[in-house]
Design a protein around this motif. Structure first.
Motif, PDB file in Angstrom:
ATOM      1  N   PHE A  50      50.402  41.273  40.281  1.00 34.12           N
ATOM      2  CA  PHE A  50      49.582  42.371  39.772  1.00 34.12           C
ATOM      3  C   PHE A  50      48.438  41.882  38.869  1.00 34.12           C
ATOM      4  O   PHE A  50      47.275  42.270  39.102  1.00 34.12           O
ATOM      5  CB  PHE A  50      50.496  43.355  39.017  1.00 34.12           C
ATOM      6  CG  PHE A  50      49.882  44.660  38.648  1.00 34.12           C
ATOM      7  CD1 PHE A  50      48.963  44.764  37.614  1.00 34.12           C
ATOM      8  CD2 PHE A  50      50.246  45.828  39.315  1.00 34.12           C
ATOM      9  CE1 PHE A  50      48.409  45.985  37.249  1.00 34.12           C
ATOM     10  CE2 PHE A  50      49.707  47.052  38.981  1.00 34.12           C
ATOM     11  CZ  PHE A  50      48.789  47.130  37.933  1.00 34.12           C
ATOM     12  N   PRO A  51      48.700  41.033  37.855  1.00 39.18           N
ATOM     13  CA  PRO A  51      47.591  40.623  36.974  1.00 39.18           C
ATOM     14  C   PRO A  51      46.478  39.881  37.718  1.00 39.18           C
ATOM     15  O   PRO A  51      45.291  40.102  37.451  1.00 39.18           O
ATOM     16  CB  PRO A  51      48.271  39.705  35.949  1.00 39.18           C
ATOM     17  CG  PRO A  51      49.704  40.096  35.964  1.00 39.18           C
ATOM     18  CD  PRO A  51      49.986  40.480  37.386  1.00 39.18           C
ATOM     19  N   THR A  52      46.860  39.010  38.648  1.00 37.83           N
ATOM     20  CA  THR A  52      45.877  38.262  39.438  1.00 37.83           C
ATOM     21  C   THR A  52      45.038  39.207  40.292  1.00 37.83           C
ATOM     22  O   THR A  52      43.813  39.049  40.399  1.00 37.83           O
ATOM     23  CB  THR A  52      46.581  37.233  40.336  1.00 37.83           C
ATOM     24  OG1 THR A  52      47.401  36.391  39.528  1.00 37.83           O
ATOM     25  CG2 THR A  52      45.578  36.380  41.082  1.00 37.83           C
ATOM     26  N   ALA A  53      45.702  40.181  40.894  1.00 32.71           N
ATOM     27  CA  ALA A  53      45.010  41.134  41.759  1.00 32.71           C
ATOM     28  C   ALA A  53      44.008  41.972  40.964  1.00 32.71           C
ATOM     29  O   ALA A  53      42.862  42.165  41.389  1.00 32.71           O
ATOM     30  CB  ALA A  53      46.016  42.039  42.461  1.00 32.71           C
ATOM     31  N   MET A  54      44.415  42.470  39.804  1.00 37.14           N
ATOM     32  CA  MET A  54      43.500  43.273  38.994  1.00 37.14           C
ATOM     33  C   MET A  54      42.322  42.436  38.508  1.00 37.14           C
ATOM     34  O   MET A  54      41.179  42.917  38.475  1.00 37.14           O
ATOM     35  CB  MET A  54      44.240  43.891  37.810  1.00 37.14           C
ATOM     36  CG  MET A  54      45.062  45.125  38.148  1.00 37.14           C
ATOM     37  SD  MET A  54      44.125  46.475  38.941  1.00 37.14           S
ATOM     38  CE  MET A  54      42.916  46.872  37.679  1.00 37.14           C
ATOM     39  N   ALA A  55      42.590  41.175  38.162  1.00 39.34           N
ATOM     40  CA  ALA A  55      41.508  40.291  37.717  1.00 39.34           C
ATOM     41  C   ALA A  55      40.491  40.074  38.839  1.00 39.34           C
ATOM     42  O   ALA A  55      39.274  40.043  38.595  1.00 39.34           O
ATOM     43  CB  ALA A  55      42.074  38.953  37.246  1.00 39.34           C
ATOM     44  N   GLU A  56      40.995  39.962  40.070  1.00 33.41           N
ATOM     45  CA  GLU A  56      40.096  39.762  41.211  1.00 33.41           C
ATOM     46  C   GLU A  56      39.273  41.019  41.497  1.00 33.41           C
ATOM     47  O   GLU A  56      38.084  40.939  41.812  1.00 33.41           O
ATOM     48  CB  GLU A  56      40.903  39.360  42.445  1.00 33.41           C
ATOM     49  CG  GLU A  56      40.089  38.852  43.609  1.00 33.41           C
ATOM     50  CD  GLU A  56      39.285  37.595  43.297  1.00 33.41           C
ATOM     51  OE1 GLU A  56      38.122  37.522  43.734  1.00 33.41           O
ATOM     52  OE2 GLU A  56      39.822  36.703  42.611  1.00 33.41           O
ATOM     53  N   LEU A  57      39.908  42.175  41.382  1.00 30.62           N
ATOM     54  CA  LEU A  57      39.167  43.423  41.564  1.00 30.62           C
ATOM     55  C   LEU A  57      38.085  43.579  40.497  1.00 30.62           C
ATOM     56  O   LEU A  57      36.965  44.022  40.790  1.00 30.62           O
ATOM     57  CB  LEU A  57      40.123  44.625  41.518  1.00 30.62           C
ATOM     58  CG  LEU A  57      41.041  44.814  42.726  1.00 30.62           C
ATOM     59  CD1 LEU A  57      42.040  45.930  42.460  1.00 30.62           C
ATOM     60  CD2 LEU A  57      40.238  45.118  43.989  1.00 30.62           C
ATOM     61  N   GLU A  58      38.421  43.202  39.266  1.00 28.34           N
ATOM     62  CA  GLU A  58      37.432  43.256  38.177  1.00 28.34           C
ATOM     63  C   GLU A  58      36.296  42.274  38.441  1.00 28.34           C
ATOM     64  O   GLU A  58      35.120  42.600  38.259  1.00 28.34           O
ATOM     65  CB  GLU A  58      38.111  42.931  36.838  1.00 28.34           C
ATOM     66  CG  GLU A  58      39.087  43.976  36.339  1.00 28.34           C
ATOM     67  CD  GLU A  58      38.405  45.147  35.644  1.00 28.34           C
ATOM     68  OE1 GLU A  58      37.165  45.232  35.692  1.00 28.34           O
ATOM     69  OE2 GLU A  58      39.133  45.980  35.066  1.00 28.34           O
ATOM     70  N   GLU A  59      36.649  41.071  38.882  1.00 25.11           N
ATOM     71  CA  GLU A  59      35.651  40.027  39.141  1.00 25.11           C
ATOM     72  C   GLU A  59      34.638  40.491  40.193  1.00 25.11           C
ATOM     73  O   GLU A  59      33.448  40.151  40.118  1.00 25.11           O
ATOM     74  CB  GLU A  59      36.363  38.757  39.614  1.00 25.11           C
ATOM     75  CG  GLU A  59      35.448  37.596  39.982  1.00 25.11           C
ATOM     76  CD  GLU A  59      34.742  36.973  38.784  1.00 25.11           C
ATOM     77  OE1 GLU A  59      33.685  36.358  38.991  1.00 25.11           O
ATOM     78  OE2 GLU A  59      35.247  37.122  37.641  1.00 25.11           O
TER      79      GLU A  59
END
Length: 208
Positions: A50-59
């Motif tokens: 989850f944290p990696t996925a949200m960071a990628e969406l933000e990026e």
């Protein structure tokens, strides 16, 4: 009618696109904000943390884009991790904000004496609320691979699967839907769910 599969390097996208093609949907895999904003329907797939996925969406500046599209009425289906991302937050590794489209928190599945985590394999579904996607799903079997579950209020819970706890298998809030299992790996049952989502998108696109 266009369905956009959101590309953020965290999804089982090839199988999702193949399944959509089988039901006659010419979907596009994209991270382009304009394409996502103009699509008739959205699918948010996901495999991983989850944290990696949200960071990628933000990026990729996709968080605001997804929220904006949903706010204008675009139907959205989240699959596996994509369903978890629909919630307010997740406790996976570190408390991380989600998209906030369905109220709830993603929590770890408690390990039982005879229950391994991750929850992996085929499980029977129990429909607890009727939605546009749940017709004829009672007692059907679908394929799960996950270690976390979406802790949501009964108002948003549509389908469960028994794995020591009542695992939320499908959730929804208005025109936002989630499937914790993988429809694209669940044979004809999964294809049927994707076909129902296609019908939702078509009905929405022709009514506007």
């Amino acid at each position: 009618m266009t369905i956009a599969v959101i590309d953020y390097d965290a999804g089982n996208t090839a199988n999702v696109l193949r399944a959509l093609n089988k039901i006659g949907v010419d979907a596009v895999l994209t991270a382009d904000q304009a394409v996502i904003q103009s699509a008739d329907g959205l699918i948010l797939p996901g495999v991983g943390a989850f944290p990696t996925a949200m960071a990628e969406l933000e990026e990729r500046d996709l968080v605001a884009t997804i929220k904006s599209a949903v706010a204008t009425g675009t139907p959205l289906l989240g699959i596996c991790l994509g369903m978890q991302l629909l919630l307010d937050a997740s406790e996976e590794h570190v408390l991380t904000d989600g998209l906030g489209l369905i109220p709830g928190i993603c929590r770890a599945i408690p390990a039982g004496d005879n229950l391994k985590v991750p929850h992996m394999g085929w499980n029977r579904l129990d429909v607890v609320k009727s939605t546009a996607l749940t017709a004829n799903l009672q007692d059907s079997a679908v394929y799960f691979v996950h270690s976390y579950f979406t802790d949501v209020a009964p108002d948003y819970l549509d389908v469960t699967a028994d794995y020591g706890i009542k695992v939320p298998a499908m959730i929804s809030h208005g025109h936002v839907y989630g499937a914790q299992f993988h429809p694209e790996k669940s044979g004809d049952v999964g294809l049927g769910i994707l076909a129902k989502f296609k019908e939702v998108v078509y009905a929405d696109s022709t009514s506007n």
